[in-house]
Enzyme design. Structure first.
Site, mmCIF file in Angstrom:
data_model
loop_
_atom_site.group_PDB
_atom_site.id
_atom_site.type_symbol
_atom_site.label_atom_id
_atom_site.label_comp_id
_atom_site.label_asym_id
_atom_site.label_seq_id
_atom_site.Cartn_x
_atom_site.Cartn_y
_atom_site.Cartn_z
ATOM 1 N N ASP A 20 4.777 1.496 6.751
ATOM 2 C CA ASP A 20 3.732 1.188 5.670
ATOM 3 C C ASP A 20 4.671 1.123 4.466
ATOM 4 O O ASP A 20 5.593 1.785 4.378
ATOM 5 C CB ASP A 20 2.923 2.140 5.757
ATOM 6 C CG ASP A 20 1.597 1.778 5.013
ATOM 7 O OD1 ASP A 20 1.380 0.641 4.482
ATOM 8 O OD2 ASP A 20 0.625 2.897 4.654
ATOM 9 N N ASN A 68 -5.743 -6.328 10.206
ATOM 10 C CA ASN A 68 -4.929 -7.363 9.185
ATOM 11 C C ASN A 68 -5.237 -8.668 8.941
ATOM 12 O O ASN A 68 -4.919 -9.222 8.002
ATOM 13 C CB ASN A 68 -3.446 -7.060 9.415
ATOM 14 C CG ASN A 68 -2.796 -5.885 9.485
ATOM 15 O OD1 ASN A 68 -1.741 -5.522 10.060
ATOM 16 N ND2 ASN A 68 -3.213 -5.050 8.377
HETATM 17 C C1 FPP Z 1 2.343 -2.419 5.811
HETATM 18 O O1 FPP Z 1 2.751 -2.682 4.382
HETATM 19 C C2 FPP Z 1 2.954 -3.309 6.915
HETATM 20 C C3 FPP Z 1 2.327 -4.241 7.572
HETATM 21 C C4 FPP Z 1 1.252 -4.625 7.623
HETATM 22 C C5 FPP Z 1 3.066 -5.053 8.470
HETATM 23 C C6 FPP Z 1 4.377 -4.438 9.047
HETATM 24 C C7 FPP Z 1 5.139 -5.759 9.381
HETATM 25 C C8 FPP Z 1 6.492 -5.481 9.213
HETATM 26 C C9 FPP Z 1 7.486 -4.438 8.891
HETATM 27 C C10 FPP Z 1 7.117 -6.631 9.411
HETATM 28 C C11 FPP Z 1 6.731 -7.467 10.826
HETATM 29 C C12 FPP Z 1 7.708 -7.362 11.638
HETATM 30 C C13 FPP Z 1 7.394 -7.893 13.048
HETATM 31 C C14 FPP Z 1 8.375 -8.097 13.731
HETATM 32 C C15 FPP Z 1 6.028 -8.009 13.412
HETATM 33 P P1 FPP Z 1 1.793 -3.116 3.427
HETATM 34 O O2 FPP Z 1 1.715 -4.358 3.224
HETATM 35 O O3 FPP Z 1 0.298 -2.612 3.635
HETATM 36 O O4 FPP Z 1 2.278 -2.128 2.457
HETATM 37 P P2 FPP Z 1 1.646 -1.676 0.957
HETATM 38 O O5 FPP Z 1 0.598 -0.562 1.616
HETATM 39 O O6 FPP Z 1 2.613 -1.125 0.233
HETATM 40 O O7 FPP Z 1 0.726 -2.745 0.349
#
Ligand code: FPP
Length: 243
Positions: A20, A68
């Site tokens: 996250d 998502n």
């Molecule tokens: C949360 O950060 C992360 C995700 C929703 C996706 C996680 C994905 C990756 C690390 C990259 C994808 C890699 C692969 C190989 C599938 P957020 O966007 O919710 O962060 P925030 O809470 O700060 O907005």
């Protein structure tokens, strides 16, 4: 493995990561969210590389949840592109290094090309047993449990003899050992529909670091924190196993 009466000194074997904070990492730098996710993939690569040296045999990461899809279309398509690139760029190396890649989650709803890529990646690494990397994608624990229930119903087996062990084998994470530790980064403290069955006896750890900054040192700290925990699995005495 020697028995350890009070703490899981040799563990954890299986760590699950809720990656996250990509968006906040990007925002803090005045960058688009997409660049946060791309930096997140680099963090994932560093972390996977370090995992076996820290004694892990399995890592499960939350790449894309069934929830998502509610994000803007451009971000959804960025995340789809990232899993495609990750598998295409790293599959050869993972295969050579003895890593088995599994992509738990619903295949329905994924674009056809992503589906083909993940199926090929799973097939190509199916024989590997040095390390299991699970990238949960289009995954939600409730959906996975419902899908398992549906598979059981379709199997024609007698519900009267259904056991927890049998049911567990119908989940899309069935190849993995028990989850020892669930880590969530970025200061959020939720499970968010991740491995709710599998993490029933897992230790929980919340690390105040945004995912793109994660890597071997952070994972080492998580392992160290785990080793100080006493696990009782519902009993009164510290023990190594549920039961
Ligand atoms: C949360 O950060 C992360 C995700 C929703 C996706 C996680 C994905 C990756 C690390 C990259 C994808 C890699 C692969 C190989 C599938 P957020 O966007 O919710 O962060 P925030 O809470 O700060 O907005």
């Amino acid at each position: 493995m020697a028995d350890s009466p009070s703490s899981d000194a040799e563990g954890p074997r299986h760590v699950a990561l809720i990656m996250d904070g990509n968006g906040r990492w990007a925002k803090a730098r005045g960058l688009p969210r997409a660049l946060g996710h791309r930096a997140g993939v680099e963090a994932l690569k560093r972390t996977v590389q370090a995992a076996p040296e820290l004694g892990l045999t399995c890592l499960t990461v939350f790449g894309f949840s069934t929830e998502n899809w509610r994000r803007p279309a451009a971000e959804v398509s960025e995340l789809m592109g990232l899993v495609r690139n990750y598998v295409e760029s790293d599959l050869g190396r993972l295969e050579r290094e003895g890593v088995r890649l599994r992509i738990p989650g619903r295949r329905e709803g994924l674009p056809d090309d992503i589906r083909a890529i993940v199926e090929r990646a799973e097939a190509r690494t199916a024989h590997n047993d040095r390390f299991l990397l699970q990238v949960a994608f289009n995954y939600g624990s409730r959906a996975d449990i419902v899908d398992a229930a549906r598979r059981f119903a379709l199997s024609g087996e007698d519900p009267a003899i259904l056991t927890e062990d049998r049911f567990e084998r119908l989940l899309s994470t069935s190849d993995a050992p028990p989850v020892d530790l669930v880590v969530r980064t970025s200061g959020e403290r939720r499970l968010s529909n991740f491995l709710m069955w599998e993490a029933a006896y897992a230790e929980l750890l919340f690390q105040d670091i945004l995912w793109p900054d994660y890597g071997p040192d952070s994972l080492a700290k998580a392992v160290e924190a785990f080793r100080t925990r006493e696990r009782r699995f519902g009993g009164l005495e510290p023990t190594r196993q549920a039961g």
